[in-house]
Each structure stands twice: as C-alpha cells, then as structure tokens.
Design an enzyme around this catalytic site. Structure first.
Site, PDB file in Angstrom:
ATOM      1  N   ASP A   1     -14.186   7.779   3.552  1.00 20.22           N
ATOM      2  CA  ASP A   1     -12.946   7.140   3.971  1.00 20.22           C
ATOM      3  C   ASP A   1     -11.995   7.217   2.781  1.00 20.22           C
ATOM      4  O   ASP A   1     -12.226   6.584   1.752  1.00 20.22           O
ATOM      5  CB  ASP A   1     -13.255   5.681   4.354  1.00 20.22           C
TER       6      ASP A   1
ATOM      7  N   ASN B   1       0.829  -1.214   0.000  1.00 18.82           N
ATOM      8  CA  ASN B   1       0.000   0.000   0.000  1.00 18.82           C
ATOM      9  C   ASN B   1       0.864   1.265   0.000  1.00 18.82           C
ATOM     10  O   ASN B   1       0.351   2.361   0.212  1.00 18.82           O
ATOM     11  CB  ASN B   1      -0.913   0.028   1.223  1.00 18.82           C
TER      12      ASN B   1
ATOM     13  N   HIS C   1     -15.366  -0.495   4.332  1.00 20.42           N
ATOM     14  CA  HIS C   1     -14.350  -1.226   5.121  1.00 20.42           C
ATOM     15  C   HIS C   1     -14.916  -1.716   6.459  1.00 20.42           C
ATOM     16  O   HIS C   1     -15.827  -1.103   7.039  1.00 20.42           O
ATOM     17  CB  HIS C   1     -13.183  -0.271   5.387  1.00 20.42           C
TER      18      HIS C   1
ATOM     19  N   GLU D   1     -16.423   5.357   0.412  1.00 20.24           N
ATOM     20  CA  GLU D   1     -14.956   5.426   0.327  1.00 20.24           C
ATOM     21  C   GLU D   1     -14.545   6.121  -0.964  1.00 20.24           C
ATOM     22  O   GLU D   1     -15.151   5.888  -2.013  1.00 20.24           O
ATOM     23  CB  GLU D   1     -14.361   4.006   0.357  1.00 20.24           C
TER      24      GLU D   1
ATOM     25  N   SER E   1     -11.176  -0.297  -1.283  1.00 18.28           N
ATOM     26  CA  SER E   1      -9.902  -0.944  -1.003  1.00 18.28           C
ATOM     27  C   SER E   1      -9.652  -2.228  -1.769  1.00 18.28           C
ATOM     28  O   SER E   1      -8.519  -2.524  -2.130  1.00 18.28           O
ATOM     29  CB  SER E   1      -9.786  -1.236   0.499  1.00 18.28           C
TER      30      SER E   1
ATOM     31  N   HIS F   1      -7.499   5.015   0.602  1.00 26.50           N
ATOM     32  CA  HIS F   1      -6.791   4.625  -0.633  1.00 26.50           C
ATOM     33  C   HIS F   1      -6.775   5.731  -1.680  1.00 26.50           C
ATOM     34  O   HIS F   1      -6.304   5.519  -2.786  1.00 26.50           O
ATOM     35  CB  HIS F   1      -7.412   3.348  -1.207  1.00 26.50           C
TER      36      HIS F   1
ATOM     37  N   LYS G   1      -0.785   4.266   4.348  1.00 23.34           N
ATOM     38  CA  LYS G   1      -0.736   3.774   2.968  1.00 23.34           C
ATOM     39  C   LYS G   1       0.127   4.743   2.147  1.00 23.34           C
ATOM     40  O   LYS G   1       1.336   4.753   2.344  1.00 23.34           O
ATOM     41  CB  LYS G   1      -2.160   3.581   2.446  1.00 23.34           C
TER      42      LYS G   1
HETATM   43  C1  LIG Z   1     -10.691   1.649   3.514  1.00 20.04           C
HETATM   44  C2  LIG Z   1      -9.894   1.494   4.778  1.00 20.04           C
HETATM   45  N1  LIG Z   1     -10.251   2.203   5.862  1.00 20.04           N
HETATM   46  C3  LIG Z   1      -9.585   2.097   7.022  1.00 20.04           C
HETATM   47  C4  LIG Z   1      -8.505   1.262   7.142  1.00 20.04           C
HETATM   48  C5  LIG Z   1      -7.810   1.168   8.451  1.00 20.04           C
HETATM   49  O1  LIG Z   1      -6.700   2.010   8.478  1.00 20.04           O
HETATM   50  P1  LIG Z   1      -5.478   1.669   9.456  1.00 20.04           P
HETATM   51  O2  LIG Z   1      -4.675   0.616   8.757  1.00 20.04           O
HETATM   52  O3  LIG Z   1      -4.763   2.953   9.646  1.00 20.04           O
HETATM   53  O4  LIG Z   1      -6.095   1.165  10.711  1.00 20.04           O
HETATM   54  C6  LIG Z   1      -8.093   0.497   6.022  1.00 20.04           C
HETATM   55  C7  LIG Z   1      -6.968  -0.441   6.038  1.00 20.04           C
HETATM   56  O5  LIG Z   1      -6.068  -0.541   6.671  1.00 20.04           O
HETATM   57  C8  LIG Z   1      -8.807   0.621   4.815  1.00 20.04           C
HETATM   58  O6  LIG Z   1      -8.465  -0.091   3.742  1.00 20.04           O
END
Ligand SMILES: Cc1ncc(COP(=O)(O)O)c(C=O)c1O
Length: 388
Positions: A212, A46, A132, A183, A187, A215, A242
C-alpha cells in the site's frame, strides 16, 4: 429504546477522550486552512507535494468536465470506463513499469476489493501489524468462511517490520498461495517498510508482495514512483487522495491479476467508475509529479530543518517521507498539546486510539512542499514550548 448501544458507545468515547468530531474547512489555500473564521498553518494535510489547487490541474479538471462530464454515469464494466480512465491507467503503467493498472473509487475500496477477490480462494494473508484499516478489513472480510464474499483466506499479522517473524509465518504454509501485505510508508508513524528484504523474502518463498503506497507515491523514489523504485513489488495500491491531490485510487499489477480483478473484484464491478474529469486532472497531476523533483527535495530539506530546530529531547524517526510522528502518550495530553498549538495558529490534529495503539496518542506532523523555512522554524518553536 432500539440501538441503545449508540448512546453508550458515544459516552464511552467521550469519557476516554477519544471522541471524534469533524471541523469544517472554510477555505484551504496551500499551507493554510481557515476554520471558524481563523487562519491556521496546516501541518495535518496529506497534500504532501503541495499540488492541491495547482492551476494546471484545475484547468485539466475543467477540460475533463467539458469533454467527459463530471460523472462516469456507470460502472466500469457497463459504460463508465472512458478515454480519460484509459489514459490514466496507461500513464500509471509506464510510470511504475507495470503491465496493467486498474482504477478504484478510493484506496479503501481498492484494498478491500483486491483482498476480498483473492480471498475467494484458499490463500494466506500475512499483514504487518501496522497495516491500514482497509487492509485489515479486506483481509478479515475474506476470512469469514464464505458468509459475504465466499472468503476462504486465513490471516496472520507479523510484528511491525519484523522480517524474521514473517519468515517464520511463511514457513508454516510452504507451497500455498501466500500474500505479504505491508505499506511503503506507514501512515501514522512515517517509517518505511524494508522493501528490498520483503521482496527477496517473497521471491524465496514464492509468495507475492502487496504494498500500500498511499503515503509513498509521489514522495519516494525516482519521479515519485514510490515503492517500486526500491524493490520488486507484485501488487501496488496507491490512493490519488494524498500526494497526487485528486481522488480515487489504483492497483498496478500483472496482466493475469488485472483480468482476475476485472472479473471477480466486487468493489470494482459493482461501483460507479471514478469521475472521468477527476481522472483527466489526475493525469496532469502525475505529469507534474514526474517532472518536478524540487517538490520531493523540498520535503527532505524542510524535514531536516525541523529535526535540527527541535529541542534535542524531541527526536524524529528517520524517514524519506513527509510524515513525522511525535508520540505524546495518553489521549488527554495529546489533545492538550494540540489545543496549545491551535492557540498559536498551528493546526495539528491529535491522533488517538483506536487509530493508533493505546498510550501512543500522537501529533502526526506532515511537512509539505508548499511549507517554507519560516513555517518550520515557527512550528519547531511552538513544539519546543508546548512539549518542553
Ligand atoms: C495507508 C492507507 N491506505 C489506504 C487509505 C485509504 O485511501 P482513500 O482515502 O483513498 O480511501 C489510507 C487513507 O486514507 C491510508 O492511509
């Protein structure tokens, strides 16, 4: 025996080819990873902009350690909030044109922290079906009738990117507090939300839009601003783990919500602040992201090259992101393709249920700014052979 379900559940995962295990990365240098003494071209990272291990970010990290220490040594409301955090928050506000920003220890914590704080009062969460796990858990945790977080929210999930269904849901609760949750870039599929349509719908319905941007931050839009460059977004969450290549996460929002979260978000209040040294390094990373457009251009150019070099039967969905999903189907077949690629020196983890829907096990290819044309040609040749 106590907790017998543990053995049963693990055995079931094995029999479904869904068993997950970690691999230990011995070294990661740019586009390569070393695993069990062997080097692989990494197409599962990532680190979209190729910033991990950047010398200027590493230097800033060291400077941050020398100046503030590695650890915040307290939650933000006690003594954990330092000048490094303050500078980072201000930088993000300017970058995204948002009045306020709040740092969380992870994206998972930020998503659950905001939804659970909002859900302490009656409101409706309307989530895209492909949101997510952290968004789903946050919303569900706020819908439990008050058992843990005083939750009074309700939750509905609309079909992926189905604006019409979402509009229908909004009509069921006019005048209430509705939060649309989606999002910027999804993801596991790499496709994008229709942000203009979502923000217009939100405005019409007097709802709020929460995106969110895990990505999309760094990768999409002018200066890598992510979704805010494509429409009005009330609340943005993005992780640092990421494209930004550090760790932690932020929420960007208006003044009022900021104050509310500082006072009511349990994840924010009862958790140690992120490392101030990491915050200091993150400031440097965001500086580079803003000024180095070539990293985003390179992802676009390499993604195009991949689409051209793949056998015409293997199609890539159009996206401005780094993520390209190649759907295989069942778990065992996805694992078999991943193994074949491993033998060719390519690391591409098979993604299986429950992370993705049943029968959509896949290879999630990520193209990063530190890949080169030869890497892409080699990947395409290996995929053509393995999937042909
Ligand atoms: C869309 C999405 N939101 C939130 C997260 C969580 O973020 P973090 O890894 O900082 O906990 C992720 C993956 O890790 C994700 O892919």
């Amino acid at each position: 025996m106590a907790f017998e379900f543990i053995d049963q559940q693990l055995a079931q995962r094995q029999s479904q080819s869904r068993y997950r295990q970690r691999v230990s990365i011995a070294a990661a240098a740019g586009r390569e990873v070393v695993i069990a003494g062997k080097s692989y071209l990494n197409f599962s990272s990532n680190d979209y902009l190729g910033l991990n291990n950047h010398p200027e970010i590493n230097r800033a990290m060291q400077e941050g350690i020398d100046r503030f220490g590695l650890c915040a040594s307290g939650s933000s409301l006690i003594t954990g909030f330092s000048y490094a955090h303050q500078v980072l928050e201000q930088q993000i506000c300017q970058w995204l044109n948002k009045p306020r920003c709040l740092l969380f220890s992870s994206g998972f914590a930020a998503n659950t922290g905001v939804l659970q704080a909002l859900g302490q009062h009656k409101c409706h969460f309307l989530l895209d079906k492909l949101c997510h796990a952290s968004l789903i858990d946050g919303a569900l945790g706020a819908c439990d009738g008050g058992k843990t977080s005083g939750g009074k929210a309700s939750m509905k999930r609309f079909r992926h990117n189905d604006i019409e269904q979402l509009e229908g849901f909004l009509k069921c609760s006019p005048g209430d507090d509705n939060l649309i949750v989606s999002e910027g870039v999804f993801s596991m599929d790499g496709d994008q939300a229709e942000i203009k349509k979502l923000s217009a719908l939100a405005k019409n319905a007097k709802a709020w839009l929460y995106l969110d941007d895990a990505h999309s931050i760094g990768v999409i839009g002018r200066q890598g601003q992510g979704s805010v460059s494509q429409g009005d977004v009330d609340i943005v969450m993005a992780t640092f783990g990421k494209a930004i290549a550090s760790s932690g996460a932020f929420i960007a929002c208006d003044e009022n919500l900021f104050e509310y979260l500082v006072n009511f978000s349990r994840h924010y209040i009862y958790s140690t602040a992120i490392s101030p040294a990491v915050a200091w390094a993150t400031v440097k990373s965001i500086e580079l992201i803003q000024k180095e457009q070539w990293r985003r251009d390179k992802i676009a150019q390499l993604s195009f090259s991949l689409s051209q070099a793949l056998d015409p039967r293997i199609t890539l969905a159009p996206t401005e992101s780094s993520i390209h999903a190649l759907i295989i189907g069942d778990e065992a077949s996805a694992l078999a393709v991943s193994e074949k690629l491993k033998k060719k020196g390519i690391w591409l983890t098979a993604i299986r249920p429950p992370t993705v829907p049943v029968n959509s096990s896949r290879l999630r290819v990520t193209i990063c700014a530190n890949h080169n044309n030869n890497d892409i040609k080699y990947l395409a040749a290996c995929l053509n052979e393995a999937l042909g």
